[in-house]
Structure formats: C-alpha cells, structure tokens
Scaffold this motif. Structure first.
Motif, PDB file in Angstrom:
ATOM      1  N   ARG A 144      44.218  37.206  42.093  1.00 37.56           N
ATOM      2  CA  ARG A 144      43.594  36.480  43.199  1.00 37.56           C
ATOM      3  C   ARG A 144      44.525  36.267  44.385  1.00 37.56           C
ATOM      4  NH1 ARG A 144      40.643  31.496  39.908  1.00 37.56           N
ATOM      5  NH2 ARG A 144      39.371  32.791  38.522  1.00 37.56           N
ATOM      6  N   ASP A 145      45.833  36.277  44.169  1.00 39.48           N
ATOM      7  CA  ASP A 145      46.757  35.930  45.246  1.00 39.48           C
ATOM      8  C   ASP A 145      48.043  36.716  45.099  1.00 39.48           C
ATOM      9  OD1 ASP A 145      48.361  34.570  43.254  1.00 39.48           O
ATOM     10  OD2 ASP A 145      46.949  32.894  43.400  1.00 39.48           O
ATOM     11  N   HIS A 186      38.153  42.465  43.201  1.00 32.81           N
ATOM     12  CA  HIS A 186      36.833  42.587  43.832  1.00 32.81           C
ATOM     13  C   HIS A 186      36.919  43.606  44.971  1.00 32.81           C
ATOM     14  CE1 HIS A 186      34.642  39.380  41.755  1.00 32.81           C
ATOM     15  NE2 HIS A 186      35.783  38.731  41.739  1.00 32.81           N
ATOM     16  N   GLU A 198      41.894  37.870  36.641  1.00 38.10           N
ATOM     17  CA  GLU A 198      41.680  38.368  38.004  1.00 38.10           C
ATOM     18  C   GLU A 198      42.964  38.196  38.806  1.00 38.10           C
ATOM     19  OE1 GLU A 198      38.986  37.390  42.001  1.00 38.10           O
ATOM     20  OE2 GLU A 198      38.525  36.427  40.080  1.00 38.10           O
ATOM     21  N   THR A 239      50.339  35.878  41.907  1.00 39.05           N
ATOM     22  CA  THR A 239      49.851  36.503  40.673  1.00 39.05           C
ATOM     23  C   THR A 239      50.091  38.009  40.695  1.00 39.05           C
ATOM     24  OG1 THR A 239      48.122  34.815  40.494  1.00 39.05           O
ATOM     25  CG2 THR A 239      47.839  36.809  39.180  1.00 39.05           C
TER      26      THR A 239
END
Length: 552
Positions: A380-381, A403, A378, A384
C-alpha cells in the motif's frame, strides 16, 4: 440438571472448579433450590463450566451451539415432538452418524431412547442446557422455560420467545445464502421495504424481502451474533465478524454496517474456508499458463505480484499459491489486514494499526523469524514496498497484491510508490493480472454459435472456430436456473526477463513494457478469456463485459 446432583458436585470439587466452602455457602443461601442452580446463580461456576466438565468425564465433545447454524434438512431428521421431549437437537452428520446435542451427558436413558427411536447410528455431543433450550425455540418454536428447576435466573444471555422468529429468520437467511453459494449478503433498508440481495457468482440477485417492520430486529440480531458490535449505536459505521457452523462446515462472515436515510445497511461477506484448498487448475489456469506460473512460485526469491481491481479474486489466488507451496520443508508467514482465512501449517500475522502493528512493523519483525516465503496482503505504501523489496533481495520469496488494471502497469505503480527502478527490476520476478468470469453450468450448457458482433469484438476468425466448443447458458436445478455455476479467473502473466529489466532501469513506458511482454508470448486478459470461450468454459458476453478496458 442430571440424575445424581451430589455426584456432579463432587466432580466439580475434584477438578477444582468449586471449593467445599462455596458448595456449603450455596446450600445455605439458596435453600429449596438445587445446589447447581445456587452455584451458578452465585457466580461460582457457569453452565459452560458444568457442561465441559461432564462432557470430558463422559468422553463427549462439548459445543457452543450459539456458533452453529443447523440446516433445515438436518433439523427435519428429529421431529419437534421428540426434540422437545428429550431436549435434544440434531446439528449435523459425521461419517454417516447423526450428531445430536444434549444438555445432560449423564442421561444415558435419553440417549438410548433416541438411538432406538431413530434406528440409525447416532453420535452425541454436549451443550449447555440453556443452549439446548434456546435451540429448541430457534428451530422448533415453543415456550421459553427455565432449564434448571425453580426458575432461577442465570448469568447466561437468553433469547425470549418474542426473539425466536428473528433468530430463526436470520439463521435461515445464512443457510440459504450458503446453499446458493453466495459470496455476500446485502440487507438494504429502502423507504418501503427491507431488501435482501445475495451476490452469487459476482452478480447481485434479489431474494424475497422480510417485512419492513422486522428491519431493526434483524440488524440487531446480526450485531449480537458478531459479539463485538453495539446494537445501541446506529449513527456510525461498524465492523465485526461472525464465526458459525453450517452443519459440519465452519464459516466466517465479515460484517459491515453503515447508517443510511432509511436505517442501517448491512453487508455480510461469507468466507468459506473450503476455498483454501483450491488448486491452481481450480482457479481457472489452463495447463500451459499453470506450468509457467508454477515455475514462478517455485523460485527461491523475488517478488511475485497479483494485480486487479477489488473483487477480482487476488486473495483467493494468493491462498491457492500458499496451499501449493505449503510443505514441511518451507516456513511460510503472512501479514494480512485482516486474516481472512486461517490455514494450518502457516504463520499468519494480523495487522492492527491501533496498537502500532502496521504492515511495515509486522514485516520488520517477521524477517527475524527466518521465513522462506512471505505473503503480504497488499503493498500500500513506500515503506511496505521497500521492506518487501529488501526481503526479496535477501533470499525470500514475497507474494503480494497491487491495484492495477493490467500486469505491466504494476511496474509503474511500484515506481510511483517510491521504489527505485533498479530495485524494481532486480526484485520483481513476474506479475499476474486477473479478472473473474462466470463458469457455464456443466450440466445444462448447450452448443451455440458466436454472433458476428462477438467475433468482431473478440477478433476471432473462422480458423479459430475449427474444433471449438462454443456453449451458451441454459439453466437447470444444479445452477438454480441461471446457466452459470461458480467463477474462474482469466489471467495475464508478465514474466520479467533480462531485457525487461534493462527497460525498467531505463524508465521505459508501460506501453513499451507491454509490447515487450507480448513479444515474450504474454496473452492478454481478453485473449485468455477467448481461449476459455472456445473451450466452452464461459461465454463471449462474460469475457467482453469483464475486459472492456483491454484494447489488444
């Protein structure tokens, strides 16, 4: 344990598990008891050491029975009287042969007697005598007697006779959940009952409740099976993992507990490794969308995103892509938190933030491993996302999840995270949004007609119904009376072309991007669902419920 103890001791000495000095010490310390008992009691060796060594000497496989849950239909193949008489447990079938676990791989008489009694092909595997004893209690009931003569205590964990019903109840619960194709098991303490629910095809279904008085014991049993959760800690949430075998199938369970007013609530997520082998058609792709998506995942570089809420099947789709791309001429590396499924031929890196192994740290390291394809669990930030973007711009194909509710919204999400629009436009190749709907049972589904309400809500006209096969759920033994069996995806594939790249560079709105995607032929989630309703694969109700936010 076996017929010739001196011979066994000589084998243990020869392979270096014990020394002559230890053997002589054991003989002197434990006069009146067997040497094997004494060696185990003194901690020089374990039952597993003995079992593995003797199994290897006799060309047999050694198994840890505590990690195996045997289905009732297999246990029934060997009557309780015979199982206890010969201290043997049937554990599964392999290529037509019945697998039977025994505690003494040198007892040829027992194996010959069992083969003659069953009058079928039998393959024997080895387990520790204590594991056999506990298995007999678990599956057949009975007294807990010491396996080794003299009743000496050993260092192995033993389940008392009072624990046997709990062990059996939890084991049968796992077997039943797997047979029902459940994705989750929920053990929920309520004021006056201990509720058990299975999530089957995305829908929670209540099962018969065990007695409330067994609540604490069942929760403790689940924690013990995980091997890492504390049965003494009842005030804080805990996470663990259980690895078991149901017959010949390996199953992983991710376990989560949380304290509630009436006790600890437990959720076990069942991770069936057979789902790894799903092809793209099995995921629910129709042929035209499958061809478009295959073209995307065959690109040499760029980012391909799969979006949707939790539980929409994003991870399963990514694994389906990895399975499709897993070829000898490609190096694939994944970074996951946690590694949900283990795949052969793929380097999988687990994230462990407690020791500094974060997503960014892992990604920086794996880029030096020269992979062709990188899967990130995923994004996420910003850190990343930046590393993923840079990787995609330096010749790597990057797969990941976000998401977002629909595909075009992923662009705005990346910009919000902190990626410059020109980097987003350069790196992102496509975005696949998805949801899951239940498949109609192929055996019992029956023809029907859409209601006027369903046609209006789905914007279906009479012309679309020509040649359509509208079906409804009925219920049969195959689907256990539900009318549905399994789930499939409905998809929305947004491909980034040159004009879309220009729009992203100019900070175009999500609405404008969505409009351009529609001009390029993108079907919305609801439109893909409608195609599957018209093909008799699912129902209008499923599609309407799943795509309530789809305004197109």
């Amino acid at each position: 344990m076996a017929q010739n103890e001196d011979y066994i001791v000589e084998i243990l000495v020869d392979v270096g598990l014990v020394t002559r000095t230890q053997v002589e010490y054991a003989r002197g310390q434990m006069t009146g008891h067997s040497v094997l008992d004494a060696l185990i009691h003194e901690g020089f060796i374990t039952q597993e050491d003995v079992g593995r060594t003797l199994a290897a000497q006799n060309g047999m496989e050694f198994l840890d029975l505590s990690q195996i849950v045997v289905p009732p239909n297999i246990i029934e193949l060997l009557p309780a009287e015979d199982a206890k008489r010969w201290k043997a447990i049937p554990i599964g079938e392999r290529e037509g042969a019945l697998l039977i676990a025994v505690g003494d791989p040198m007892d040829m008489q027992t194996m010959d007697d069992l083969t003659f009694k069953l009058r079928r092909e039998v393959e024997f595997v080895c387990a520790t005598p204590d594991a056999i004893r506990n298995g007999l209690i678990q599956y057949y009931g009975g007294e807990a007697t010491s396996t080794y003569g003299s009743g000496m205590e050993t260092s192995s964990d033993e389940a008392g006779a009072d624990d046997a019903p709990i062990i059996k109840m939890v084991s049968l619960l796992l077997v039943e959940a797997h047979q029902n194709r459940a994705s989750d098991i929920h053990l929920e303490p309520l004021e006056s009952k201990f509720r058990v629910r299975f999530r089957i095809d995305g829908v929670l279904q209540e099962m018969p409740s065990p007695p409330k008085k067994l609540q604490a014991a069942m929760v403790s049993r689940v924690k013990i099976m995980s091997g890492s959760m504390s049965i003494a800690e009842k005030r804080l949430p805990q996470d663990g993992r259980i690895q078991i075998k149901l017959g010949d199938k390996a199953i992983d369970l991710r376990v989560s507990t949380i304290p509630t007013v009436h006790g600890e609530s437990v959720v076990m997520r069942i991770l069936d490794k057979t789902s790894l082998m799903l092809g793209l058609p099995d995921l629910g792709f129709l042929s035209d969308d499958q061809m478009k998506f295959e073209r995307q995942i065959n690109l040499p570089d760029g980012i391909i995103l799969v979006t949707g809420p939790t539980g929409s099947g994003k991870t399963t789709t990514l694994y389906g892509c990895l399975n499709y791309m897993n070829k000898p001429d490609r190096k694939l590396i994944t970074v996951e938190d946690p590694v949900e499924y283990q795949m052969s031929g793929i380097n999988q890196v687990p994230v462990n933030a407690s020791i500094g192994m974060s997503f960014p740290a892992a990604l920086r390291s794996i880029l030096r491993q020269a992979p062709n394809i990188i899967m990130i669990g995923e994004i996420r930030d910003a850190e990343t996302a930046n590393i993923a973007t840079n990787a995609s711009l330096t010749g790597h194909l990057v797969l990941s999840t976000l998401h977002t509710n629909d595909a075009p919204s992923a662009i705005a999400r990346l910009v919000d995270i902190g990626i410059k629009p020109f980097l987003v436009s350069t790196s992102v190749r496509s975005v696949l949004a998805q949801r899951l709907v239940r498949r109609l049972c192929p055996k019992c589904k029956a023809p029907t007609e859409l209601t006027e309400y369903e046609m209006n809500m789905l914007h279906i006209d009479a012309g679309q119904l020509e040649g359509a096969q509208i079906m409804r759920p009925v219920g049969c033994e195959l689907c256990r009376g539900k009318g549905y069996k399994g789930r499939m995806g409905i998809f929305e594939l947004f491909v980034v072309d040159d004009e879309v790249r220009n729009m992203i560079n100019n900070n175009a709105s999500t609405i404008a991007l969505r409009q351009r995607a529609r001009e390029l032929g993108m079907r919305t989630l609801r439109e893909d669902g409608i195609r599957k309703v018209l093909a008799g694969m699912t129902t209008a109700e499923e599609v309407l419920t799943t795509t309530m936010t789809d305004l197109d």
